[in-house]
Design a protein around this motif. Structure first.
Motif, PDB file in Angstrom:
ATOM      1  N   GLN A   1       0.833  -1.188   0.000  1.00  0.00           N
ATOM      2  CA  GLN A   1       0.000   0.000   0.000  1.00  0.00           C
ATOM      3  C   GLN A   1       0.874   1.246   0.000  1.00  0.00           C
ATOM      4  O   GLN A   1       1.712   1.429   0.882  1.00  0.00           O
TER       5      GLN A   1
ATOM      6  N   GLY B   1      -2.106   7.185   0.249  1.00  0.00           N
ATOM      7  CA  GLY B   1      -3.223   7.690  -0.526  1.00  0.00           C
ATOM      8  C   GLY B   1      -3.772   6.717  -1.547  1.00  0.00           C
ATOM      9  O   GLY B   1      -4.613   7.097  -2.377  1.00  0.00           O
ATOM     10  N   ARG B   2      -3.325   5.474  -1.505  1.00  0.00           N
ATOM     11  CA  ARG B   2      -3.791   4.469  -2.469  1.00  0.00           C
ATOM     12  C   ARG B   2      -4.353   3.261  -1.728  1.00  0.00           C
ATOM     13  O   ARG B   2      -4.098   3.046  -0.541  1.00  0.00           O
ATOM     14  N   GLY B   3      -5.099   2.447  -2.440  1.00  0.00           N
ATOM     15  CA  GLY B   3      -5.577   1.208  -1.861  1.00  0.00           C
ATOM     16  C   GLY B   3      -4.508   0.132  -1.929  1.00  0.00           C
ATOM     17  O   GLY B   3      -3.554   0.250  -2.690  1.00  0.00           O
TER      18      GLY B   3
END
Lengths: 112, 111
Positions: A38, A41-43
């Motif tokens: 991860q 700010g991302r999945g």
């Protein structure tokens, strides 16, 4: 109840070295463990899955091991690069469920 | 689409306001999951759909949380009367087999 634990302290290593991250579980061996990456700010992004009856799995510079005696999975990144810097999460699926249960993740920082 | 899409990316809500978060899964994926992620923690399960059926909602923290997937595709997570403790990133994931594909998440801040 089953708990899955990862070292919450960040891991700092030099570029080119091997990074080793640990995932421990407390009770029964899950049928399989998954590792995700991860970025801020991302999945999470799926990396590797290892089954209970597999000792080791490899994918390019990544290697995962599963030791049911130690109740532990190790995740290795060889020849690490600054681009490998991210948080790495291990996860399992509880018996009778479909959802993943995640550890808290370990942040890896690779210094150039 | 190419991946799981979530909207909005960021949401600021006043305490007590209702919010709706949208998830557009990968086309053809039967399974859809919602997770909540607090800062510095791993994602925590909220609810699971198989097509339009909500098969597991054991992770929903209170009856203020409600999720639906009426046509087995797009899903909406609704939070009523938001509280400060609801501030988190809400992640949606879809899968067809074992591997889960996550969206970028919606960061909800309740002020």
């Amino acid at each position: 109840s089953q708990k899955i634990e990862q070292n919450s302290e960040a891991l700092n290593i030099q570029e080119g070295k091997t990074a080793t991250l640990t995932c421990n579980y407390t009770n029964y061996s899950p049928a399989y463990l998954q590792w995700y990456r991860q970025d801020p700010g991302r999945g999470p992004v799926f990396l590797l899955l290892i089954r209970e009856n597999e000792k080791e799995k490899r994918k390019e510079r990544l290697k995962v091991t599963f030791d049911t005696t130690l109740k532990q999975s190790l995740f290795h990144i060889t020849a690490s690069q600054p681009a490998d810097s991210a948080t790495y999460l291990c996860a399992y699926v509880d018996t009778g469920r479909r959802a993943l249960t995640f550890g808290s993740g370990t942040r890896l920082q690779v210094q150039p | 689409g190419a991946g799981v899409s979530q909207s909005p990316r960021y949401k600021v809500a006043k305490r007590g306001q209702d919010v709706a978060l949208r998830c557009d899964p990968i086309s053809g994926h039967v399974s859809l999951f919602w997770y909540q992620q607090a800062l510095g923690q791993g994602p925590e399960f909220l609810t699971y759909f198989q097509n339009e059926a909500q098969l597991d909602k054991s992770g929903l923290p209170s009856d203020r949380f409600f999720a639906e997937r009426p046509e087995g595709s797009v899903s909406t997570l609704k939070i009523q009367r938001t509280q400060q403790e609801d501030s988190a990133v809400y992640l949606c994931a879809s899968s067809s087999q074992v591997e889960a594909f996550f969206g970028q998440g919606t960061r909800l801040t309740v002020v």
